[in-house]
Design an enzyme around this catalytic site. Sequence first.
Site, PDB file in Angstrom:
ATOM      1  N   LYS A  79       0.848  -1.194   0.000  1.00  0.00           N
ATOM      2  CA  LYS A  79       0.000   0.000   0.000  1.00  0.00           C
ATOM      3  C   LYS A  79       0.886   1.247   0.000  1.00  0.00           C
ATOM      4  O   LYS A  79       1.912   1.281   0.695  1.00  0.00           O
ATOM      5  CB  LYS A  79      -0.907  -0.020   1.245  1.00  0.00           C
ATOM      6  N   SER A 160      -9.887   2.278   2.644  1.00  0.00           N
ATOM      7  CA  SER A 160      -8.964   2.943   1.758  1.00  0.00           C
ATOM      8  C   SER A 160      -7.985   2.008   1.058  1.00  0.00           C
ATOM      9  O   SER A 160      -7.345   2.411   0.088  1.00  0.00           O
ATOM     10  CB  SER A 160      -8.171   3.992   2.545  1.00  0.00           C
ATOM     11  N   SER A 184     -10.285   0.119   7.014  1.00  0.00           N
ATOM     12  CA  SER A 184      -9.703   0.107   5.665  1.00  0.00           C
ATOM     13  C   SER A 184      -9.019  -1.173   5.230  1.00  0.00           C
ATOM     14  O   SER A 184      -8.628  -1.292   4.073  1.00  0.00           O
ATOM     15  CB  SER A 184      -8.704   1.250   5.513  1.00  0.00           C
TER      16      SER A 184
HETATM   17  N1  GLN Z   1     -13.358   4.767   5.759  1.00  0.00           N
HETATM   18  C1  GLN Z   1     -12.764   5.256   6.972  1.00  0.00           C
HETATM   19  C2  GLN Z   1     -12.363   6.687   6.806  1.00  0.00           C
HETATM   20  O1  GLN Z   1     -12.601   7.222   5.791  1.00  0.00           O
HETATM   21  C3  GLN Z   1     -11.629   4.402   7.399  1.00  0.00           C
HETATM   22  C4  GLN Z   1     -10.385   4.686   6.672  1.00  0.00           C
HETATM   23  C5  GLN Z   1      -9.251   3.861   7.152  1.00  0.00           C
HETATM   24  O2  GLN Z   1      -9.438   2.891   7.885  1.00  0.00           O
HETATM   25  N2  GLN Z   1      -8.058   4.268   6.764  1.00  0.00           N
HETATM   26  O3  GLN Z   1     -11.822   7.281   7.692  1.00  0.00           O
END
Ligand code: GLN
Length: 494
Positions: A79, A160, A184
């Site tokens: 990532k 994400s 995410s």
């Molecule tokens: N969807 C969540 C956010 O937008 C979690 C994102 C994440 O876990 N990095 O914050």
Amino acid sequence: MSDVTDLGIAGLRDGFRSGEFSARDVAEAFNARVDAADALNAFLVKTPDHALAAADAADAARAAGEAAKPLAGVPIGMKDLFCTKGVATTAASHILEGFVPPYESSVSQNLWDAGAGMLGKLNMDQFAMGSSNETSAFGNVISPWRRKDGGNAPLAPGGSSGGSSSAVAARLCPGATGTDTGGSIRQPAAFTGISGIKPTYGRCSRWGTIAFASSLDQAGPMARDVRDCAIMLEAMAGFDVRDATSLQLDVPQWEAGLSADLKGKRIGIPKEYRVDGMPAEIETLWQQGIDWLRDAGAEIVEVSLPHTKYALPAYYIIAPAEASSNLARYDGVRYGLRDLPEGAGLQDMYAATRADGFGDEVKRRIMIGTYVLSAGFYDAYYTQAQKVRTLIARDFERAWEACDLLLAPTAPSAAFALGEKSADPIAMYLNDVFTVPSSLAGLPAMSVPGGLDSAGLPLGLQIIGKPLDEQVVLNAGLAIEQRAGFVARPEAWW
Ligand code: GLN
């Protein structure tokens, strides 16, 4: 020889060790698959030479009769939130364009030390803020899955870590790193029919991982099955003096400890997770998961986590608050982008760089975060959210008096179409309703595929464990995996 890209991490590792194929064969095969899948936009940077160099080192070590490293012969995707020495790292943000880290993140270094090679840097929501990959500054990732009911709109791979989920589901890599701040790893895993585990907060070092919300951020693996997740997490985790929140504990042998026998385990079903408007198919899958775990020997109990409904609002105060502070460092001086208009002063440079460099979602969060931390509103929002966080953690502590694990859906829906929710931040945030509570409490949690919905899209089941109880989480994941028999994969259209 069958196609090595059909193998997962364990299959590649074992086949390499037994001499069925060389590590170079494997790296070349995956490099070719990555190259043929540009339509998914999963990779921001390809690093075929990194994968080949690790493979050649593994082959040379094997030829010299040395003991194989744990991930020798296994190339992975990284990532783009992890800093990789000498390889461009942007967190999918324009503001970091041109940034080439002079250092390696601890998690990626651990993987290289274990013998893995890198196929490339994976696309993601910008600074890991999002649930659909649409906040990337470099175009969204597309899920390899398509609906079977005629609706052929491109689907979100989740976020994400959507580059990671898309790449693993399309078999561009056998495993990938993810990070999970509020879901995410788990939500994109659920959307794409793969497995992913967020370990206990502090298991994986955050050093060299670009910070979003430091008290929540945790790295973890995303892979085809539970065993592969266990193997990869063993390589990623470990104490690191450079991260003050790193847990000073030995890394357990999770793979060796895998067992699908859940006799003596009590599984809690949190009644507050039955939210209004959840699709019936998710309810049905949840019940199916309960039956599978009972079949594996577990006892099922209903539990209550009374503060669940406050988790999302608390998260969307705490995470932006921390983000606004963490992202203050992107000022045009130290990293990546610098906008210096003719005759401009220092303030102008900060403003121009940040206005140009950050995407809308990142700006929204910086503004919310700055607001909730401001002198006039700090107590009303930030302090209050921290209190709620404590109550949520206590809900779980109380639940552990009655059970050893919790079972819930991973997300309230299957993958949605790109564009479907991007205009409505609240609708997007609601995706995280089942993943955020365990993040706020720092607990290990995993998503495993449970089945397909009527449109042929994967649905995930989530297992949440006590602190440091990754083994039990993985074991329950394995019990579900064995009973779900999930073998569906997306038909290649890319
Ligand atoms: N969807 C969540 C956010 O937008 C979690 C994102 C994440 O876990 N990095 O914050």
